[in-house]
Design a protein around this motif. Structure first.
Motif, mmCIF file in Angstrom:
data_model
loop_
_atom_site.group_PDB
_atom_site.id
_atom_site.type_symbol
_atom_site.label_atom_id
_atom_site.label_comp_id
_atom_site.label_asym_id
_atom_site.label_seq_id
_atom_site.Cartn_x
_atom_site.Cartn_y
_atom_site.Cartn_z
ATOM 1 N N LYS A 1 0.763 -1.263 0.015
ATOM 2 C CA LYS A 1 -0.150 -0.108 -0.027
ATOM 3 C C LYS A 1 0.956 1.280 -0.004
ATOM 4 O O LYS A 1 1.829 1.293 0.717
ATOM 5 C CB LYS A 1 -0.867 -0.017 1.475
ATOM 6 N N GLY B 1 -0.029 4.091 0.522
ATOM 7 C CA GLY B 1 -0.263 5.306 1.401
ATOM 8 C C GLY B 1 -1.107 6.419 0.724
ATOM 9 O O GLY B 1 -1.502 6.212 -0.489
ATOM 10 N N ASN B 2 -1.607 7.374 1.533
ATOM 11 C CA ASN B 2 -2.495 8.307 1.008
ATOM 12 C C ASN B 2 -1.706 9.246 0.170
ATOM 13 O O ASN B 2 -0.843 9.717 0.358
ATOM 14 C CB ASN B 2 -3.376 9.127 2.056
ATOM 15 N N GLN C 1 -6.742 3.698 0.063
ATOM 16 C CA GLN C 1 -5.431 3.544 -0.164
ATOM 17 C C GLN C 1 -5.160 2.827 -1.398
ATOM 18 O O GLN C 1 -6.074 2.748 -2.211
ATOM 19 C CB GLN C 1 -5.534 2.261 0.834
ATOM 20 N N TRP C 2 -3.951 3.204 -2.033
ATOM 21 C CA TRP C 2 -3.599 2.702 -3.366
ATOM 22 C C TRP C 2 -2.590 1.555 -3.317
ATOM 23 O O TRP C 2 -1.563 1.409 -2.162
ATOM 24 C CB TRP C 2 -2.562 3.901 -3.926
#
Length: 280
Positions: A147, A149-150, A159-160
């Motif tokens: 992930k 993060g933002n 989340q990405w």
């Protein structure tokens, strides 16, 4: 038989998807290669009309190759990028990165002109339930679902997942249900197991499969179950019961057990590679 779906969260899912679409460059839509029309939601085209589009013909190993080729041509004709994949085995995964670059070449070119290089494409995976989204994401990302993060400008909490250097995935994948205005859609989804068998008449479903295979894939059932010279659909189901020892007390044929056995063989590919729909 009337096939129905229960879209309890459809409005919410649609609204969520509309919100998330503002954050992405690419919509990756999974369809089942055996039923590429029935396993799509018509809303997806409307929702994704201003986005780059990539269609993945998932479970392509269960569909026949001529059908896969015909559907690839059909979707390409509509302007989509298309890749055949099998999320379980990983087949076709290597072709996805180049397909993503191809689908997003205009965006990448715009970035380049503005001096932005190597920014990953941001994508959303969409598809109806049971089409294999989770399996695909896990197979493509491998175990390390990193992930990232933002991101700036992204709603807090979203989340990405970095799938590769070129691709990041928003981890709130869209789920939409198909509309069953056409009962054929429901029938095809029931055939591949996307509708719970508990709410279906499995014998009726098996007879529909027998009808289709007899017309489109003659000899398939005879080869699999080792009978010949039977043409009546109910008698064919009876032959399957007899050959496989599906019997009730008093040696009476158990048609329901034979129907479940046939459906299992059909869905798992033991009857061969079968496509249930042809492009328009």
């Amino acid at each position: 038989m009337n096939y129905q779906w229960y879209p309890g969260h459809m409005t919410k899912a649609r609204r969520q998807m509309q919100e998330d679409l503002k954050l992405i460059d690419l919509m990756i839509e999974l369809v089942d290669a055996r039923v590429p029309a029935a396993s799509r939601n018509p809303d997806i085209d409307e929702l994704g009309k201003n986005k780059a589009r990539l269609i993945l013909l998932n479970k392509s190993d269960l569909a026949d190759e001529r059908g896969n080729d015909a559907w690839m041509e059909y979707f390409k004709g509509k302007g989509y990028s298309v890749v055949k994949v099998n999320s379980r085995s990983g087949a076709g995964m290597k072709a996805i990165n180049s397909a993503v670059q191809e689908a997003c070449k205009e965006k990448i070119e715009r970035d380049r002109k503005r001096g932005i290089l190597n920014r990953p494409v941001r994508a959303m995976v969409v598809g109806i339930p049971n089409v294999g989204k989770s399996t695909f994401i896990n197979a493509y990302a491998g175990r390390a679902c990193a992930k990232t993060g933002n991101k700036p400008g992204v709603t807090k909490g979203k989340q990405w997942i970095r799938l590769s250097k070129q691709l990041e995935l928003l981890d709130t994948p869209g789920i939409l249900w198909p509309k069953f205005e056409d009962q054929q859609v429901g029938l095809h989804l029931a055939m591949i197991g996307s509708i719970n068998d508990e709410i279906l008449n499995v014998e009726e479903l098996a007879l529909s499969v027998i009808d289709y295979l007899t017309a489109e894939y003659p000899g398939t059932l005879e080869k699999r179950f080792g009978f010949e010279g039977v043409t009546d659909r109910v008698e064919i189901l009876g032959e399957i019961a007899r050959v496989r020892g599906c019997l009730k007390k008093g040696n009476e044929l158990d048609y329901e057990k034979a129907a479940r056995l046939l459906m299992d063989d059909f869905r798992s590919g033991k009857l061969g590679r079968i496509t249930l729909e042809k492009p328009e």
